[in-house]
Design a protein around this motif. Structure first.
Motif, PDB file in Angstrom:
ATOM      1  N   HIS A  13       0.440  -1.328  -0.115  1.00  0.00           N
ATOM      2  CA  HIS A  13       0.109   0.325  -0.091  1.00  0.00           C
ATOM      3  C   HIS A  13       0.701   1.408   0.251  1.00  0.00           C
ATOM      4  CE1 HIS A  13      -3.703  -1.991   0.084  1.00  0.00           C
ATOM      5  NE2 HIS A  13      -4.302  -2.392   1.348  1.00  0.00           N
ATOM      6  N   LEU A 346     -15.048   9.434  -5.784  1.00  0.00           N
ATOM      7  CA  LEU A 346     -14.037   9.478  -5.781  1.00  0.00           C
ATOM      8  C   LEU A 346     -13.941  11.021  -6.828  1.00  0.00           C
ATOM      9  CD1 LEU A 346     -11.343   6.925  -6.575  1.00  0.00           C
ATOM     10  CD2 LEU A 346     -12.359   7.076  -3.839  1.00  0.00           C
ATOM     11  N   ASP A 371     -13.044   7.326   4.380  1.00  0.00           N
ATOM     12  CA  ASP A 371     -11.162   7.621   4.979  1.00  0.00           C
ATOM     13  C   ASP A 371     -11.178   6.752   3.339  1.00  0.00           C
ATOM     14  OD1 ASP A 371      -9.284   8.047   5.859  1.00  0.00           O
ATOM     15  OD2 ASP A 371      -9.412   6.526   6.944  1.00  0.00           O
ATOM     16  N   PHE A 372     -10.592   7.907   2.315  1.00  0.00           N
ATOM     17  CA  PHE A 372      -9.628   7.446   1.319  1.00  0.00           C
ATOM     18  C   PHE A 372      -9.857   9.006   0.425  1.00  0.00           C
ATOM     19  CE2 PHE A 372      -8.937   6.214  -3.547  1.00  0.00           C
ATOM     20  CZ  PHE A 372      -8.405   4.497  -3.369  1.00  0.00           C
ATOM     21  N   ARG A 374      -8.821   9.726  -2.589  1.00  0.00           N
ATOM     22  CA  ARG A 374      -9.280  10.748  -3.627  1.00  0.00           C
ATOM     23  C   ARG A 374     -10.407  11.110  -3.482  1.00  0.00           C
ATOM     24  NH1 ARG A 374      -7.742   5.891  -6.961  1.00  0.00           N
ATOM     25  NH2 ARG A 374      -9.218   7.129  -8.767  1.00  0.00           N
ATOM     26  N   ALA A 375     -11.110  10.387  -1.935  1.00  0.00           N
ATOM     27  CA  ALA A 375     -12.976  10.778  -1.424  1.00  0.00           C
ATOM     28  C   ALA A 375     -13.179  11.965  -1.920  1.00  0.00           C
ATOM     29  CB  ALA A 375     -12.892  10.333  -0.407  1.00  0.00           C
ATOM     30  N   SER A 418     -18.554   4.917  -5.308  1.00  0.00           N
ATOM     31  CA  SER A 418     -17.092   3.898  -5.390  1.00  0.00           C
ATOM     32  C   SER A 418     -16.873   2.466  -4.839  1.00  0.00           C
ATOM     33  CB  SER A 418     -16.273   5.055  -5.032  1.00  0.00           C
ATOM     34  OG  SER A 418     -14.447   4.446  -4.055  1.00  0.00           O
ATOM     35  N   TYR A 420     -14.136   1.155  -3.970  1.00  0.00           N
ATOM     36  CA  TYR A 420     -13.792   1.260  -2.892  1.00  0.00           C
ATOM     37  C   TYR A 420     -14.763   1.511  -1.574  1.00  0.00           C
ATOM     38  CZ  TYR A 420      -9.370   1.634  -5.384  1.00  0.00           C
ATOM     39  OH  TYR A 420      -8.820   1.451  -6.573  1.00  0.00           O
ATOM     40  N   PHE A 421     -15.449   2.462  -1.355  1.00  0.00           N
ATOM     41  CA  PHE A 421     -16.456   3.016  -0.453  1.00  0.00           C
ATOM     42  C   PHE A 421     -17.775   1.763  -0.515  1.00  0.00           C
ATOM     43  CE2 PHE A 421     -21.349   4.971  -0.037  1.00  0.00           C
ATOM     44  CZ  PHE A 421     -21.012   5.082   0.813  1.00  0.00           C
ATOM     45  N   GLU A 424     -15.667  -0.589   1.857  1.00  0.00           N
ATOM     46  CA  GLU A 424     -16.032  -0.707   3.395  1.00  0.00           C
ATOM     47  C   GLU A 424     -17.506  -0.538   4.134  1.00  0.00           C
ATOM     48  OE1 GLU A 424     -14.234   3.353   5.081  1.00  0.00           O
ATOM     49  OE2 GLU A 424     -12.808   3.345   3.407  1.00  0.00           O
TER      50      GLU A 424
END
Length: 434
Positions: A13, A346, A371-372, A374-375, A418, A420-421, A424
């Motif tokens: 990461h 994003l 919490d990312f 590019r969010a 997203s 990524y969202f 989570e």
């Protein structure tokens, strides 16, 4: 050397700080050092704007049903990082990831000292997957999902036996170009000389570009709606059914468990790919392998029903085309129902058009951040909305819990945006539904 999974994952990461560095020079350097694992794999390359992951999953399941050991490389992950490198749908183990990281880390350090600079996170993971499928757990075939674009994507180091381009839409326009034709040029970079191409592209400008590239490279093309097509589509309570026609074989009453008409197109691409592999590469695939393989596919975060009573849907609609497909499916299945939407995106996405489409389907819409790096900020998303019933919150968990508790029995809650969202959200929704 890494001793633990957490150490290895933290190092991987940490490569995110390098961002995106288009080009294949670093991959070529690492492949040379690793004794060219990319040359030892029968690879299928899958590119496109949307539907890559689903298409990969459909094809993997068909081939697995036929008794083959199939590797997959996909991104991003939904439930755990390890799923990005999987065999027969099972993510690699933590110990294996540590082993791979210890192989690639010295190369990364050496590469850092050259004029090429160190590899990005995605390049590191791609190299790990290639090494794994070639030397650690050799597979009968491996399916690689393009990360971004195609022409300069790190997965383009492979020379596949088949290429698939699912579609071309507007995403990553700051990198790939503003028009479908420009984006198609980048996606078409995965087309190799003489290697068959299966395409699901519907945009006319994009089609012309892809066909031109394929013609230049003497790559035979099999296009949806021409050489093969899906017919007689019907939505089922827990999936879709359709018939399939092609120059190789036809099927009646195929079923998939993924929801959405767009998934029928993705499944059709996978069926055509399986038939191509059977006819030109002697893969032993019977009709029941296709039928059973399609039915068994589970792909999280794509119009996923997290709860049926009340209805809670998770969908990683992370670009304009994805949102349009989501809205069409909601209108098809839940017309007249009260729909609440929670959306996160994003900041490098064209979220204004996405929000416009969601405004049209949502009775109320809530915007959140997460919490990312590019969010997008929740307030910025909120300000892009013209809904008369909108809100925003910087605490997405609290907002999700609140909206679930407020749901009436026949209401619909859609959590989208997203991937990524969604990754989570999937971790906490079960406890809010309990």
């Amino acid at each position: 050397m890494f001793q633990t999974y957490d150490e290895a994952l933290s190092w991987i990461h940490s490569r995110l700080r390098l961002g995106m560095k288009p080009g294949l020079k670093r991959m070529e350097w690492m492949m040379e050092k690793l004794d060219h694992p990319e040359r030892r794999i029968k690879a299928i390359h899958v590119g496109g704007t949307n539907g890559k992951g689903s298409t990969v999953s459909f094809l993997r399941s068909i081939l697995q049903e036929a008794g083959y050991k199939i590797g997959t490389f996909t991104s991003p992950y939904i439930e755990q990082f390890n799923e990005r490198i999987s065999i027969n749908g099972m993510p690699i183990g933590d110990d294996e990831l540590v082993q791979l990281a210890n192989v690639i880390k010295p190369l990364s350090d050496e590469l850092e000292e050259t004029g090429l600079g160190g590899p990005t996170e995605f390049e590191v993971i791609t190299a790990m997957a290639l090494y794994y499928f070639a030397f650690v757990e050799p597979v009968d075939a491996a399916i690689f999902e393009v990360g971004l674009g195609g022409r300069f994507d790190s997965t383009n180091i492979i020379h596949p036996i088949l290429s698939i381009i699912t579609n071309v839409g507007t995403d990553h326009t700051n990198i790939l170009g503003d028009s479908p034709a420009d984006i198609a040029f980048e996606k078409g970079g995965i087309i190799k000389n003489g290697v068959g191409l299966i395409k699901g592209i519907k945009n006319e400008d994009a089609k012309k570009v892809i066909v031109h590239i394929a013609k230049e490279r003497k790559a035979p093309v099999y296009a949806i709606g021409v050489e093969f097509e899906a017919e007689n589509h019907q939505s089922l309570p827990k999936g879709e059914s359709f018939s399939f026609r092609s120059l190789f074989h036809s099927f009646e009453g195929l079923e998939i468990s993924l929801l959405g008409k767009h998934q029928v197109d993705n499944a059709s691409l996978a069926v055509m790919a399986a038939l191509y592999l059977k006819n030109f590469y002697s893969f032993l695939i019977d009709p029941e392998h296709v039928r059973n393989g399609l039915k068994k596919v589970y792909w999280p975060g794509r119009f996923e029903m997290a709860s049926e009573s009340p209805i809670v849907i998770l969908d990683g609609a992370h670009n304009e085309d994805g949102v349009k497909s989501l809205v069409e499916e909601l209108e098809r299945r839940y017309k007249g129902k009260k729909i609440t939407v929670i959306f996160a995106a994003l900041k490098d996405k064209n979220y204004t058009n996405m929000i416009h489409d969601l405004d049209g389907i949502a009775d109320q819409i809530a915007f959140v951040s997460f919490d990312f790096p590019r969010a997008a900020a929740a307030k910025e998303l909120y300000e892009a909305s013209s809904s008369a019933n909108k809100s925003y919150s910087d605490n997405w968990k609290q907002e999700v819990e609140r909206k679930i508790k407020q749901l009436a029995e026949k209401d619909i809650l859609v959590i989208t945006g997203s991937l990524y969202f969604i990754s989570e959200v999937k971790q906490v929704v079960p406890e809010f539904l309990a």
